[in-house]
Design a protein around this motif. Structure first.
Motif, short mmCIF file in Angstrom:
data_model
loop_
_atom_site.label_atom_id
_atom_site.label_comp_id
_atom_site.label_asym_id
_atom_site.label_seq_id
_atom_site.Cartn_x
_atom_site.Cartn_y
_atom_site.Cartn_z
N VAL A 99 -3.51 21.80 25.55
CA VAL A 99 -3.07 21.34 24.24
C VAL A 99 -2.30 20.02 24.34
CG1 VAL A 99 -1.59 21.91 22.26
CG2 VAL A 99 -3.10 23.64 23.25
N SER A 100 -1.48 19.86 25.35
CA SER A 100 -0.68 18.64 25.49
C SER A 100 -1.54 17.41 25.78
CB SER A 100 0.37 18.82 26.59
OG SER A 100 -0.27 18.98 27.84
N GLN A 101 -2.77 17.60 26.23
CA GLN A 101 -3.66 16.48 26.54
C GLN A 101 -4.57 16.10 25.38
OE1 GLN A 101 -5.83 17.00 30.23
NE2 GLN A 101 -4.15 18.17 31.11
N ILE A 102 -4.55 16.85 24.32
CA ILE A 102 -5.42 16.60 23.17
C ILE A 102 -4.64 15.77 22.15
CG2 ILE A 102 -6.79 17.63 21.34
CD1 ILE A 102 -7.08 20.11 23.18
N HIS A 103 -5.11 14.56 21.90
CA HIS A 103 -4.39 13.64 21.03
C HIS A 103 -5.14 13.32 19.74
CE1 HIS A 103 -1.59 13.20 24.30
NE2 HIS A 103 -2.59 12.88 25.11
N SER A 104 -6.14 14.09 19.42
CA SER A 104 -6.86 13.89 18.16
C SER A 104 -7.18 15.26 17.58
CB SER A 104 -8.14 13.08 18.38
OG SER A 104 -9.08 13.85 19.12
N ASN A 105 -7.81 15.26 16.41
CA ASN A 105 -8.12 16.54 15.78
C ASN A 105 -9.50 17.07 16.15
OD1 ASN A 105 -9.56 14.65 14.41
ND2 ASN A 105 -9.07 15.41 12.37
N LYS A 106 -10.14 16.41 17.10
CA LYS A 106 -11.48 16.82 17.51
C LYS A 106 -11.68 16.49 18.98
CE LYS A 106 -15.91 16.56 15.35
NZ LYS A 106 -16.78 15.79 14.47
N ILE A 107 -12.34 17.38 19.67
CA ILE A 107 -12.70 17.12 21.07
C ILE A 107 -14.19 17.34 21.22
CG2 ILE A 107 -12.09 19.47 21.78
CD1 ILE A 107 -11.14 18.19 24.44
N GLU A 108 -14.84 16.42 21.92
CA GLU A 108 -16.29 16.48 22.09
C GLU A 108 -16.68 16.20 23.54
OE1 GLU A 108 -18.04 15.07 17.78
OE2 GLU A 108 -18.16 13.69 19.47
N SER A 109 -17.71 16.89 23.93
CA SER A 109 -18.34 16.66 25.23
C SER A 109 -19.84 16.63 24.98
CB SER A 109 -17.99 17.81 26.18
OG SER A 109 -18.61 17.64 27.43
N GLY A 122 -12.67 14.08 28.43
CA GLY A 122 -11.37 13.74 29.01
C GLY A 122 -10.69 14.97 29.60
N ILE A 123 -11.25 16.13 29.31
CA ILE A 123 -10.73 17.38 29.87
C ILE A 123 -11.87 18.03 30.65
CG2 ILE A 123 -9.75 19.65 29.36
CD1 ILE A 123 -8.52 18.41 26.84
N ASN A 124 -11.82 17.90 31.94
CA ASN A 124 -12.91 18.32 32.81
C ASN A 124 -13.28 19.79 32.60
OD1 ASN A 124 -14.79 17.66 34.96
ND2 ASN A 124 -13.57 19.05 36.22
N ALA A 125 -12.29 20.65 32.43
CA ALA A 125 -12.58 22.08 32.25
C ALA A 125 -13.41 22.32 30.99
CB ALA A 125 -11.28 22.87 32.19
N TYR A 126 -13.16 21.54 29.93
CA TYR A 126 -13.94 21.68 28.70
C TYR A 126 -15.37 21.20 28.91
CZ TYR A 126 -15.32 21.26 23.82
OH TYR A 126 -15.98 21.38 22.62
#
Length: 99
Positions: free
Chosen positions: A23-33, A55-59
């Motif tokens: 959560v601390s690494q997410i700086h927007s309201n959406k994450i995409e891979s 930007g989040i390898n695990a995701y």
């Protein structure tokens, strides 16, 4: 219809709960891979690769795992195959984050 079938399989397998640890690494309201995959004419998975990471390898790896675990797939319609007999797809795994 074929892509709806893929989406259904992915939806049953995809588990974005890994994001709770980041959560601390997410700086927007959406994450995409964006994950690329190739299927042969039998629907067998021949390749999976991360095209654009979140930007989040695990995701990103969760997207790869989702595709691999969802295999095998039904044979794609012949009109979706390229001249080499493969179906190549870029699939976007996207999660909206609410504050």
């Amino acid at each position: 219809g074929y892509f709806v079938e893929l989406k259904r399989k992915f939806r049953l397998t995809f588990n974005p709960s890994i994001l709770r640890n980041y959560v601390s690494q997410i700086h927007s309201n959406k994450i995409e891979s964006v994950v690329g995959m190739s299927l042969n004419q039998k629907g067998e998975l021949t390749e999976v690769t991360i095209i654009r990471g979140s930007g989040i390898n695990a995701y990103d790896l969760e997207g790869v795992r989702t595709i691999k675990q969802s295999a095998p797939f039904t044979a794609p319609p012949s009109n979706l195959l390229d001249k080499d007999g493969f179906l190549r797809i870029a699939w976007v795994f996207s999660v909206s984050i609410t504050p």
